[in-house]
Scaffold this active site. Structure first.
Site, mmCIF file in Angstrom:
data_model
loop_
_atom_site.group_PDB
_atom_site.id
_atom_site.type_symbol
_atom_site.label_atom_id
_atom_site.label_comp_id
_atom_site.label_asym_id
_atom_site.label_seq_id
_atom_site.Cartn_x
_atom_site.Cartn_y
_atom_site.Cartn_z
ATOM 1 N N CYS A 1 -41.967 25.118 14.143
ATOM 2 C CA CYS A 1 -41.292 23.953 13.564
ATOM 3 C C CYS A 1 -41.882 23.570 12.210
ATOM 4 O O CYS A 1 -43.055 23.798 11.940
ATOM 5 C CB CYS A 1 -41.457 22.746 14.486
ATOM 6 S SG CYS A 1 -40.925 23.035 16.158
ATOM 7 N N ARG B 1 -41.052 29.789 8.256
ATOM 8 C CA ARG B 1 -41.859 29.595 9.465
ATOM 9 C C ARG B 1 -41.110 29.993 10.727
ATOM 10 O O ARG B 1 -41.722 30.189 11.769
ATOM 11 C CB ARG B 1 -42.276 28.120 9.578
ATOM 12 C CG ARG B 1 -43.252 27.691 8.505
ATOM 13 C CD ARG B 1 -43.399 26.194 8.469
ATOM 14 N NE ARG B 1 -44.068 25.637 9.632
ATOM 15 C CZ ARG B 1 -45.341 25.293 9.671
ATOM 16 N NH1 ARG B 1 -46.086 25.453 8.608
ATOM 17 N NH2 ARG B 1 -45.862 24.774 10.750
ATOM 18 N N TRP C 1 -38.161 24.982 16.204
ATOM 19 C CA TRP C 1 -38.287 26.290 16.863
ATOM 20 C C TRP C 1 -38.421 25.964 18.347
ATOM 21 O O TRP C 1 -39.425 25.397 18.780
ATOM 22 C CB TRP C 1 -39.534 26.992 16.327
ATOM 23 C CG TRP C 1 -39.739 28.388 16.781
ATOM 24 C CD1 TRP C 1 -39.145 29.522 16.295
ATOM 25 C CD2 TRP C 1 -40.652 28.838 17.792
ATOM 26 N NE1 TRP C 1 -39.617 30.633 16.938
ATOM 27 C CE2 TRP C 1 -40.543 30.249 17.856
ATOM 28 C CE3 TRP C 1 -41.544 28.198 18.658
ATOM 29 C CZ2 TRP C 1 -41.290 31.021 18.745
ATOM 30 C CZ3 TRP C 1 -42.287 28.966 19.541
ATOM 31 C CH2 TRP C 1 -42.151 30.366 19.577
ATOM 32 N N ASN D 1 -43.909 18.310 15.599
ATOM 33 C CA ASN D 1 -44.322 19.700 15.858
ATOM 34 C C ASN D 1 -45.377 19.668 16.951
ATOM 35 O O ASN D 1 -46.200 18.750 16.978
ATOM 36 C CB ASN D 1 -44.976 20.320 14.618
ATOM 37 C CG ASN D 1 -43.983 20.640 13.520
ATOM 38 O OD1 ASN D 1 -42.795 20.389 13.667
ATOM 39 N ND2 ASN D 1 -44.483 21.179 12.425
ATOM 40 N N GLY D 2 -45.405 20.695 17.784
ATOM 41 C CA GLY D 2 -46.417 20.738 18.841
ATOM 42 C C GLY D 2 -45.759 20.572 20.199
ATOM 43 O O GLY D 2 -44.539 20.670 20.328
ATOM 44 N N GLU E 1 -50.344 48.563 14.592
ATOM 45 C CA GLU E 1 -49.768 47.678 13.583
ATOM 46 C C GLU E 1 -48.393 48.187 13.135
ATOM 47 O O GLU E 1 -47.454 47.406 12.961
ATOM 48 C CB GLU E 1 -50.741 47.549 12.399
ATOM 49 C CG GLU E 1 -50.241 46.776 11.201
ATOM 50 C CD GLU E 1 -49.861 45.326 11.493
ATOM 51 O OE1 GLU E 1 -50.113 44.826 12.601
ATOM 52 O OE2 GLU E 1 -49.265 44.705 10.596
ATOM 53 N N LYS F 1 -44.974 46.062 13.497
ATOM 54 C CA LYS F 1 -44.107 45.774 12.331
ATOM 55 C C LYS F 1 -42.674 46.168 12.643
ATOM 56 O O LYS F 1 -41.747 45.422 12.372
ATOM 57 C CB LYS F 1 -44.551 46.573 11.108
ATOM 58 C CG LYS F 1 -45.526 46.110 10.112
ATOM 59 C CD LYS F 1 -45.610 44.744 9.599
ATOM 60 C CE LYS F 1 -45.865 43.666 10.575
ATOM 61 N NZ LYS F 1 -47.163 43.079 10.635
ATOM 62 N N GLU G 1 -41.021 43.859 15.447
ATOM 63 C CA GLU G 1 -40.752 42.444 15.139
ATOM 64 C C GLU G 1 -39.620 42.261 14.144
ATOM 65 O O GLU G 1 -38.916 41.265 14.199
ATOM 66 C CB GLU G 1 -42.010 41.668 14.754
ATOM 67 C CG GLU G 1 -42.694 42.027 13.491
ATOM 68 C CD GLU G 1 -43.955 41.181 13.258
ATOM 69 O OE1 GLU G 1 -44.127 40.114 13.846
ATOM 70 O OE2 GLU G 1 -44.794 41.621 12.452
ATOM 71 N N HIS H 1 -51.626 61.183 28.732
ATOM 72 C CA HIS H 1 -51.906 60.413 29.958
ATOM 73 C C HIS H 1 -50.725 59.535 30.357
ATOM 74 O O HIS H 1 -50.899 58.606 31.140
ATOM 75 C CB HIS H 1 -53.165 59.564 29.770
ATOM 76 C CG HIS H 1 -54.388 60.384 29.526
ATOM 77 N ND1 HIS H 1 -54.972 61.154 30.494
ATOM 78 C CD2 HIS H 1 -55.119 60.590 28.399
ATOM 79 C CE1 HIS H 1 -56.013 61.790 29.990
ATOM 80 N NE2 HIS H 1 -56.115 61.458 28.714
ATOM 81 N N LYS I 1 -43.807 32.051 11.860
ATOM 82 C CA LYS I 1 -44.874 32.526 10.984
ATOM 83 C C LYS I 1 -46.234 32.056 11.469
ATOM 84 O O LYS I 1 -47.207 32.795 11.435
ATOM 85 C CB LYS I 1 -44.617 32.028 9.551
ATOM 86 C CG LYS I 1 -45.645 32.488 8.549
ATOM 87 C CD LYS I 1 -45.609 34.001 8.375
ATOM 88 C CE LYS I 1 -46.708 34.524 7.469
ATOM 89 N NZ LYS I 1 -46.884 35.975 7.639
HETATM 90 C C1 AGP Z 1 -47.566 39.553 12.296
HETATM 91 O O1 AGP Z 1 -46.610 40.335 11.677
HETATM 92 C C2 AGP Z 1 -47.057 38.600 13.274
HETATM 93 N N1 AGP Z 1 -46.007 37.820 12.762
HETATM 94 C C3 AGP Z 1 -48.052 37.908 14.172
HETATM 95 O O2 AGP Z 1 -48.476 38.876 15.073
HETATM 96 C C4 AGP Z 1 -49.309 37.226 13.554
HETATM 97 O O3 AGP Z 1 -50.153 38.185 13.010
HETATM 98 C C5 AGP Z 1 -50.022 36.398 14.653
HETATM 99 O O4 AGP Z 1 -49.173 35.405 15.119
HETATM 100 C C6 AGP Z 1 -51.318 35.801 14.179
HETATM 101 O O5 AGP Z 1 -51.117 34.905 13.124
HETATM 102 P P1 AGP Z 1 -52.319 34.371 12.246
HETATM 103 O O6 AGP Z 1 -52.890 35.543 11.529
HETATM 104 O O7 AGP Z 1 -51.684 33.383 11.316
HETATM 105 O O8 AGP Z 1 -53.306 33.750 13.169
#
Ligand code: AGP
Length: 614
Positions: free
Chosen positions: A2, A27, A76, A102-103, A487, A491, A494, A510, A609
């Site tokens: 949010c 975000r 969100w 937010n929260g 990673e 990527k 997501e 395995h 984000k």
């Molecule tokens: C990364 O592409 C993601 N969107 C997500 O995994 C992110 O790295 C994770 O939420 C941690 O965020 P931060 O680095 O702001 O703590």
């Protein structure tokens, strides 16, 4: 997650608020809304984009104009589906108090029951709505108190996390905000004030900001602001200068923020090293940890806690610190660490890594480690973020604002910081000055090598064309490139919604090998290192089962050309810096596959984000 914007001053509030919401779109959100105070409260809120909200506002028209106080929100969904009724702001029954939040209010069920028993009627499924009714109730109980006191009294009943803004036509001209867990920044203009969940909506108006701390409230009028604790103790707050410009949060001609951020990496890498790596003397100057360096070097064990991409950087950090400094390292998901009652002693050092510096799980891990007596070091990108403020010492990544939800430049910046930390820990202990100088020289050559890889963007785009319809992907790597495989898979999933898994290459036999057929593309990170020949055998195993192979290989490797369907070459480099190179083609490949599939790469579905809830 949010987003919050608030404005109080002399200008039209609505356009400022809408523009602020646009800046917060990155975000992640599913609905948006705005409330302005112009005699009465006017609220427009709905499911969908800020653009649609703007159209709805144009239809509602006049009632919003002339208002110089307002609040706005991107939601969100956590409690209740994304819908018009669940969008913020929320109003009390008679519609004279508006709240955005937010929260998560953890005791919202019991509060809802209690308020319902007093006749309050709920119109949404959100936890937030209890706040507005609670404030209303406190005010009804004591009609002579101010909005500030009504909010303060309400918050005494609330458990959970909040960043919230409240306005009311009962006290026009006042904006009350409060923070516990969810960040809030106050922007100080000339006779006007801004509030936001991060600095992005503020920087175009003013560079002067005040970061609210946990348990703090601000009461803001056109004439000034006052920060107090929720317990009503006045607090002196430092005014901070924002360290980034508006253009840094704009696309600068790129189609997407993600692409811009991928291409910024050579420059960002130089920024991360600037002033820290001294090639002439072969030495390191790490200001943020210099006073704690001896403590860090004496650590019996280092535990790295992070989430998502930052966790992957942490895994590379483990390999680097163990190789250079010979200190045992464990890497934990912050979300697991906080709940498993970990064994931590004052001889341990905990490193928390977070781009945003606001991730709830990482923040909780930090607090757990501090409570147990460990020295906690932070690696954060956002200056002044909660994690940066709560750690004992730390280093900023200096990657600049990262707007794309998929982390790219922040990841490579984190790895460079970890590389520098690992070398600093080894100094005078496990590595000689010449060795350190050699490793620094290798690092300093990385930005130019990354720029070279980026020049191959078009070739990577054409590889992406061949795989845009794939339904699954496997990413395999070994050693330093195992976290890169993880990673790369993250990527891709997501932003393109293609299922992807990362594995250490040797683990394929395995289990995952059962998945290999002509529909399973496999990405091998097969650079020249001590496991290279083993990886070639893994490639053969995939080919003999008709799997399609994309290899990331060291330039000059002709052997691999005959084995793989596609090869992306990267410049040769020493093992410890290869993740900084091999990850680049994987970022580009994910980006192109996702855009070819028509996905919104900057704001992928369901993702936020900065994840400020558990
Ligand atoms: C990364 O592409 C993601 N969107 C997500 O995994 C992110 O790295 C994770 O939420 C941690 O965020 P931060 O680095 O702001 O703590």
């Amino acid at each position: 997650m949010c987003g919050i914007v608030g404005y109080i001053g002399k200008r039209e509030a609505a356009p400022i608020l809408l523009n602020g919401l646009r800046r917060l779109e990155y975000r992640g959100y599913d609905s948006a809304g705005i409330a302005v105070l112009n005699g009465d409260l006017s609220v427009v809120k709905q499911k969908g984009s800020v653009e649609n909200l703007e159209l709805a506002l144009q239809e509602k028209g006049d009632r919003l104009y002339g208002a110089t106080l307002g609040i706005a929100h991107t939601r969100w969904a956590t409690h209740g589906d994304p819908s018009d009724r669940n969008a913020h702001p929320h109003l009390n029954g008679v519609g004279d108090i508006a709240v955005i939040h937010n929260g998560i209010i953890e005791n919202h069920m019991s509060l809802r029951l209690e308020l319902s028993s007093h006749g309050y009627v709920f119109r949404s499924a959100t936890d937030t709505e209890v706040l507005v009714h609670l404030i209303d109730r406190m005010w009804k109980e004591e009609p002579s108190i101010s909005l500030e006191y009504a909010v303060r009294r309400a918050l005494q009943h609330v458990e959970g996390a909040y960043g919230l803004c409240v306005i009311s036509s009962r006290e026009p001209g006042t904006l009350v905000v409060a923070r516990k867990g969810s960040p809030l920044v106050l922007g100080l203009g000339e006779g006007e004030y801004f509030v936001a969940s991060d600095a992005a909506p503020i920087v175009e108006h003013t560079r002067k900001v005040v970061y609210l701390g946990d348990g703090e409230m601000a009461v803001i009028t056109e004439a000034g602001y006052m920060v107090k604790t929720v317990e009503n103790i006045e607090t002196e707050k430092a005014v901070t200068e924002l360290d980034f410009d508006l253009e840094e949060i704009e696309k600068s001609g790129y189609e997407h923020f993600m692409l811009k951020e991928i291409f910024e990496q050579p420059a960002v890498m130089e920024d991360v090293m600037r002033g820290r790596v001294r090639l002439e003397s072969g030495s390191l100057h790490l200001g943020g940890i210099k006073d704690n360096l001896e403590h860090l070097r004496k650590a019996k064990r280092i535990i790295i806690c992070a989430c998502g991409t930052s966790w992957h950087a942490g895994l590379i950090g483990e390999y680097l610190i163990e190789e250079f400094a010979r200190i045992p390292v464990e890497v934990d998901y912050a979300s697991e660490f906080r709940y498993r009652n970990p064994v931590i002693t004052p001889e341990d050092v905990v490193i928390v890594i977070s781009q945003s510096g606001e991730t709830a799980d990482t923040l909780a891990a930090l607090r757990e480690a501090k409570d147990k007596g460990a020295l906690v070091m932070g690696i954060c990108n956002v200056v002044g973020s909660t994690i940066a403020r709560e750690t004992h010492c730390g280093m900023y990544t200096h990657a600049g604002p990262e707007i794309g939800v998929a982390s790219t430049k922040a990841f490579t910046a984190q790895v460079i910081v970890l590389y520098m930390v690992a070398l600093a820990l080894s100094q005078g202990r496990t590595l000689g000055d010449d060795e350190i100088a050699g490793y620094l020289q290798e690092l300093s050559e990385v930005p130019a090598k990354v720029a070279q890889i980026l020049r191959g963007n078009e070739a990577i785009q054409s590889i992406a064309e061949s795989y845009r319809d794939a339904r699954n992907f496997l990413y395999l790597g070994r050693g330093y490139n195992f976290p890169v495989a993880l990673e790369g898979a993250l990527k891709l999933k997501e932003i393109s919604y293609i299922h992807a898994e990362g594995y250490p290459a040797a683990e394929m036999k395995h289990g995952p090998i059962a998945l290999i057929d002509e529909d399973m593309p496999v990405i091998f990170i097969a650079t020249h290192d001590n496991t290279y020949t083993k990886i070639l055998s893994n490639i053969e195993e995939v080919r003999s089962r008709k799997g399609r192979v994309i290899a990331i290989a060291s330039e000059g490797d002709e052997e691999i050309r005959s084995l793989a369907d596609h090869v992306i070459f990267i410049p040769s480099a020493a093992g410890p810096v290869t993740p900084l190179l091999t990850v680049i083609p994987l970022q580009l490949l994910s980006y192109h596959i996702a855009t070819l599939r028509g996905c919104n790469v900057d704001r992928p579905r369901n993702l936020a984000k900065s994840v400020t809830v558990e």
